[in-house]
Design a protein around this motif. Structure first.
Motif, PDB file in Angstrom:
ATOM      1  N   VAL B  35       0.803  -1.228   0.000  1.00 57.05           N
ATOM      2  CA  VAL B  35       0.000   0.000   0.000  1.00 57.05           C
ATOM      3  C   VAL B  35       0.836   1.278   0.000  1.00 57.05           C
ATOM      4  O   VAL B  35       0.500   2.233  -0.686  1.00 57.05           O
ATOM      5  CB  VAL B  35      -0.994   0.007   1.190  1.00 57.05           C
ATOM      6  N   THR B  36       1.923   1.289   0.765  1.00 53.82           N
ATOM      7  CA  THR B  36       2.661   2.551   0.895  1.00 53.82           C
ATOM      8  C   THR B  36       3.970   2.567   0.116  1.00 53.82           C
ATOM      9  O   THR B  36       4.792   3.450   0.307  1.00 53.82           O
ATOM     10  CB  THR B  36       2.949   2.872   2.382  1.00 53.82           C
ATOM     11  N   PRO B  38       4.184   1.809  -3.696  1.00 54.54           N
ATOM     12  CA  PRO B  38       4.226   2.037  -5.144  1.00 54.54           C
ATOM     13  C   PRO B  38       4.746   3.421  -5.539  1.00 54.54           C
ATOM     14  O   PRO B  38       5.562   3.535  -6.454  1.00 54.54           O
ATOM     15  CB  PRO B  38       2.767   1.865  -5.597  1.00 54.54           C
ATOM     16  N   GLN B  39       4.287   4.441  -4.808  1.00 54.96           N
ATOM     17  CA  GLN B  39       4.704   5.802  -5.158  1.00 54.96           C
ATOM     18  C   GLN B  39       6.184   6.024  -4.867  1.00 54.96           C
ATOM     19  O   GLN B  39       6.830   6.869  -5.494  1.00 54.96           O
ATOM     20  CB  GLN B  39       3.860   6.831  -4.395  1.00 54.96           C
ATOM     21  N   SER B  79      -7.122  -3.771  -5.459  1.00 57.19           N
ATOM     22  CA  SER B  79      -6.241  -4.505  -4.543  1.00 57.19           C
ATOM     23  C   SER B  79      -5.293  -5.387  -5.342  1.00 57.19           C
ATOM     24  O   SER B  79      -4.101  -5.469  -5.051  1.00 57.19           O
ATOM     25  CB  SER B  79      -7.053  -5.394  -3.604  1.00 57.19           C
ATOM     26  N   LYS B  81      -4.268  -4.974  -8.320  1.00 51.83           N
ATOM     27  CA  LYS B  81      -3.272  -4.156  -9.008  1.00 51.83           C
ATOM     28  C   LYS B  81      -2.141  -3.769  -8.052  1.00 51.83           C
ATOM     29  O   LYS B  81      -0.959  -3.822  -8.409  1.00 51.83           O
ATOM     30  CB  LYS B  81      -3.941  -2.904  -9.573  1.00 51.83           C
ATOM     31  N   GLN B  82      -2.517  -3.393  -6.817  1.00 54.76           N
ATOM     32  CA  GLN B  82      -1.474  -2.996  -5.863  1.00 54.76           C
ATOM     33  C   GLN B  82      -0.550  -4.163  -5.530  1.00 54.76           C
ATOM     34  O   GLN B  82       0.658  -4.003  -5.438  1.00 54.76           O
ATOM     35  CB  GLN B  82      -2.116  -2.458  -4.577  1.00 54.76           C
ATOM     36  N   MET B  85       1.630  -4.870  -8.423  1.00 56.77           N
ATOM     37  CA  MET B  85       2.653  -3.846  -8.569  1.00 56.77           C
ATOM     38  C   MET B  85       3.816  -4.085  -7.602  1.00 56.77           C
ATOM     39  O   MET B  85       4.967  -3.837  -7.941  1.00 56.77           O
ATOM     40  CB  MET B  85       2.030  -2.477  -8.330  1.00 56.77           C
ATOM     41  N   GLY B 127       6.680   1.675   6.068  1.00 55.18           N
ATOM     42  CA  GLY B 127       5.585   2.618   5.799  1.00 55.18           C
ATOM     43  C   GLY B 127       4.309   2.153   6.452  1.00 55.18           C
ATOM     44  O   GLY B 127       3.312   1.879   5.795  1.00 55.18           O
ATOM     45  N   GLY B 145       6.259   7.746   6.354  1.00 57.48           N
ATOM     46  CA  GLY B 145       5.419   8.002   5.192  1.00 57.48           C
ATOM     47  C   GLY B 145       6.116   7.552   3.917  1.00 57.48           C
ATOM     48  O   GLY B 145       7.285   7.152   3.938  1.00 57.48           O
ATOM     49  N   THR B 146       5.399   7.653   2.810  1.00 58.15           N
ATOM     50  CA  THR B 146       5.930   7.128   1.549  1.00 58.15           C
ATOM     51  C   THR B 146       7.146   7.912   1.036  1.00 58.15           C
ATOM     52  O   THR B 146       8.067   7.324   0.471  1.00 58.15           O
ATOM     53  CB  THR B 146       4.808   7.090   0.491  1.00 58.15           C
ATOM     54  N   SER B 147       7.177   9.230   1.253  1.00 56.31           N
ATOM     55  CA  SER B 147       8.371   9.995   0.845  1.00 56.31           C
ATOM     56  C   SER B 147       9.590   9.484   1.587  1.00 56.31           C
ATOM     57  O   SER B 147      10.698   9.426   1.041  1.00 56.31           O
ATOM     58  CB  SER B 147       8.197  11.485   1.149  1.00 56.31           C
ATOM     59  N   GLU B 148       9.379   9.081   2.853  1.00 55.16           N
ATOM     60  CA  GLU B 148      10.489   8.542   3.641  1.00 55.16           C
ATOM     61  C   GLU B 148      10.844   7.119   3.198  1.00 55.16           C
ATOM     62  O   GLU B 148      12.010   6.729   3.239  1.00 55.16           O
ATOM     63  CB  GLU B 148      10.131   8.594   5.132  1.00 55.16           C
ATOM     64  N   GLU B 150      10.795   6.212   0.218  1.00 55.22           N
ATOM     65  CA  GLU B 150      11.652   6.483  -0.944  1.00 55.22           C
ATOM     66  C   GLU B 150      13.069   6.871  -0.500  1.00 55.22           C
ATOM     67  O   GLU B 150      14.056   6.397  -1.066  1.00 55.22           O
ATOM     68  CB  GLU B 150      11.019   7.592  -1.791  1.00 55.22           C
TER      69      GLU B 150
END
Lengths: 199, 465
Positions: B35-36, B38-39, B79, B81-82, B85, B127, B145-148, B150
């Motif tokens: 969930v957290t 893909p981005q 779901s 797809k996630q 992915m 995440g 979070g997702t930026s973290e 990354e």
């Protein structure tokens, strides 16, 4: 979503509820997207819409007299799940600033990483903002990140807010954490070489 | 001047500490899920950079997965797809995945410890806010979070300011029918859902020390529910005993060296905390929540606070919460009818939780109009439960043992509690809509949940054990 933040004058949307958790900001069933876009549509989904998707008239986002780029909320805003989707939803909806008297840690980081400014004020100043908006929904708030001040335009009352200097620089200049961390590659590799175990 | 356990671990992971900047902290283990992430992978692609240390990242699919017929394709398109992915992303970037069908698959905070990936002295992120679970091993573990996500994928480091340190001591012995979930629900009810925001908590005291590793994980798991960045417990013989021999734990000479180091991981006697709270285990009774945040909890025999006992400012939120729950201020919860029972989640889905429930329900039958879902935390927990015949006990009681995943804790898959229904749940959050739109959640221990499954109502489990 803007990639910098310096200064903002805007009306504000008030939600005087405490402990607003990220499940309210964006319910889990809307976390299935694989991009960062489009979450604004489902911001506060279950407070905003009936189960048949009719807008709930008494919810503030459905009341046309309240609008603006600032969200004002009760204390402990953003508690619960670490989902950054909450910050994405707030940003995608069009908010650039969230004001509360207390923020949950992870939400605060997520907001800053998305160039949304979380402003923590005292309980008293938060009350003043709520009453100013109650008196006049068109009341404007003025945010100056450089000076770290938040002003209620109508009354001239002003509060100073804290932000860590690193994040302030990032917001003003549009830098992100990865740029900085990538620049530390040599230090990271020498740290790794100095450790016997991976713990 | 001595150091706290937290500071010992933090200091040994600081890569760069520069005035005016947050510390760049090295991360030993990074767990990811569908969930957290893909981005975050997308971000790497856009920057044209790889995962920096692939072997330090482990992936599993848990949040979205169905808990029946896992061998079939996931029905729900988004779901599916996630989860797909996650498979393509981990393959493309060279990260190990314990996906659906893998014998190690399960809730990320259940599999890390059981596989011996989670070790004392580590820094661990994921995440997911319940990453604090891993703190039970004497690790600094927290949700991001997702930026973290990354950041960590890109550099194996994260930028963080050092939080304040809080010690929570629980002294004395627990009474019969009271378990670790009650301890943490009790603490949160005393200090509120934001009582530890800005802090990293160390749990200590006889009542904590005497808990098993799995019971300690339940405590650390819910640290975030009082706002804490995370919670940890100093490792001891219980910890070492649990880790020894697990799949990815150090072996042989490596084990000896690791053990010698782990034995240095404790808070020095002269170290100071920014805040110290002390509780007595004997004051704790089986707990239950009545509201829509985990701080709104009471002993099962107590009453919901009255409106008059609230401060003026708290009243609107309190009223909103009770309206949602369909409960009255001042009312008791004992005897309140329950429609669903959910035993699962990263808080309480480990083999000990299932054993505790099985021991209690053996020879009993569930109440007719209650639906009981038991969702094991991992494939390994599921297999162990079957090996011990626990599945048969559940079957005889009328419970269904499902397949592993996050399930009705957050209802991202089909396991949703219908609108208006009451669910007594061993999960960690009773937020509005958490278990499904307009679903109503009572958080409680596996033992209290099992008691409600049998009686069909909120029950003081002490009367049945």
């Amino acid at each position: 979503m803007s990639k910098t933040f310096q200064h903002l004058v805007s009306t504000a949307v008030p939600i005087a509820i405490e402990n607003i958790d990220t499940d309210q900001i964006i319910p889990a069933r809307f976390l299935k997207a694989t991009t960062r876009d489009g979450f604004g549509e489902n911001l506060f989904r279950d407070w905003r819409y009936e189960s048949n998707n009719e807008p709930k008239k008494d919810f503030v986002l459905n009341n046309p007299i309240y609008k603006g780029e600032i969200l004002v909320a009760g204390k402990n805003f953003g508690c619960g799940s670490s989902r950054e989707h909450a910050a994405w939803a707030i940003g995608d909806y069009g908010f650039k600033v969230v004001i509360s008297s207390f923020f949950a840690d992870i939400f605060k980081n997520n907001a800053l990483n998305n160039f949304i400014l979380p402003i923590q004020v005292t309980d008293e100043f938060l009350d003043k903002i709520f009453s100013a908006i109650e008196k006049d929904p068109a009341a404007k708030l003025e945010v100056d990140l450089e000076k770290q001040t938040l002003k209620i335009a109508a009354t001239g009352e002003e509060a100073r807010f804290d932000i860590n200097p690193y994040k302030k620089t990032c917001l003003i200049n549009g830098y992100d954490d990865i740029d900085y961390l990538l620049s530390l590659r040599k230090e990271i590799e020498s740290y790794e070489a100095s450790r016997e175990f991976n713990f | 001047m001595g150091k706290t356990l937290f500071d010992k671990i933090w200091d040994s992971h600081v890569v760069v500490s520069k005035a005016g900047f947050p510390d760049a902290v090295y991360i030993n283990t990074h767990f990811i899920h569908e969930v957290t992430s893909p981005q975050a992978f997308d971000g790497l692609r856009k920057r044209g950079i790889p995962v920096f240390r692939t072997a330090k990242t482990r992936a599993t699919a848990d949040h979205n997965v169905p808990t029946i017929d896992q061998h079939l394709p996931i029905k729900e398109a988004l779901s599916r797809k996630q989860v797909e992915m996650l498979t393509t992303n981990t393959k493309e970037f060279g990260v190990e995945l314990y996906g659906l069908g893998h014998p190690y698959q399960g809730i990320v905070h259940v599999i890390g410890p059981e596989l011996g990936i989670t070790l004392p002295g580590m820094t661990i992120v994921c995440g997911d806010s319940h990453t604090s679970t891993h703190g039970a091993f004497g690790a600094i573990a927290f949700g991001i979070g997702t930026s973290e996500v990354e950041q960590v994928l890109a550099t194996q480091c994260i930028l963080q300011y050092r939080p304040k340190r809080m010690k929570i001591e629980v002294n004395g012995k627990l009474k019969k029918g009271v378990v670790s979930k009650d301890i943490i629900l009790y603490i949160i009810s005393k200090i509120s859902a934001s009582g530890a925001t800005g802090y990293f908590v160390e749990y200590a005291g006889e009542a904590i020390r005497s808990l098993s590793m799995e019971a300690r994980m339940t405590i650390c798991n819910m640290s975030i529910e009082m706002g804490a960045r995370g919670g940890l417990i100093a490792p001891d013989e219980t910890t070492f005993e649990y880790i020894k021999g697990r799949e990815f734990a150090p072996k042989g000479a490596e084990w000896d060296k690791a053990l010698a180091y782990w034995k240095t991981l404790y808070t020095d006697a002269d170290a100071t905390f920014d805040e110290v709270l002390t509780f007595d285990a004997a004051d704790i009774e089986p707990m239950i929540t009545y509201g829509t945040n985990p701080g709104m909890g009471i002993g099962v025999t107590q009453h919901i606070p009255t409106l008059e006992s609230m401060e003026e400012k708290e009243k609107p939120s309190f009223k909103k919460s009770l309206d949602y729950m369909g409960l009255e201020p001042g009312a008791g919860l004992l005897g309140k009818k329950v429609d669903y029972v959910f035993i699962g989640s990263c808080t309480n889905s480990r083999i000990e939780d299932l054993r505790m429930v099985a021991d209690f329900v053996k020879g009993k039958k569930k109440a007719d109009d209650v639906v009981v879902w038991i969702v094991p935390g991992s494939k390994q927990v599921e297999a162990q439960a079957k090996k011990e015949g626990i599945d048969k006990i559940f079957e005889a009681a009328g419970f269904s043992l499902r397949q592993p995943g996050c399930s009705a804790c957050l209802g991202m898959n089909e396991d949703k509690v219908p609108a208006g229904m009451y669910c007594i749940s061993t999960s960690n959050r009773n937020f509005e809509g958490r278990q499904g739109p307009n679903a109503r959640t009572f958080l409680a221990s596996p033992l209290s949940a099992a008691a409600a499954a049998i009686t069909g109502k909120v029950t003081d489990v002490r009367e049945l054990v």
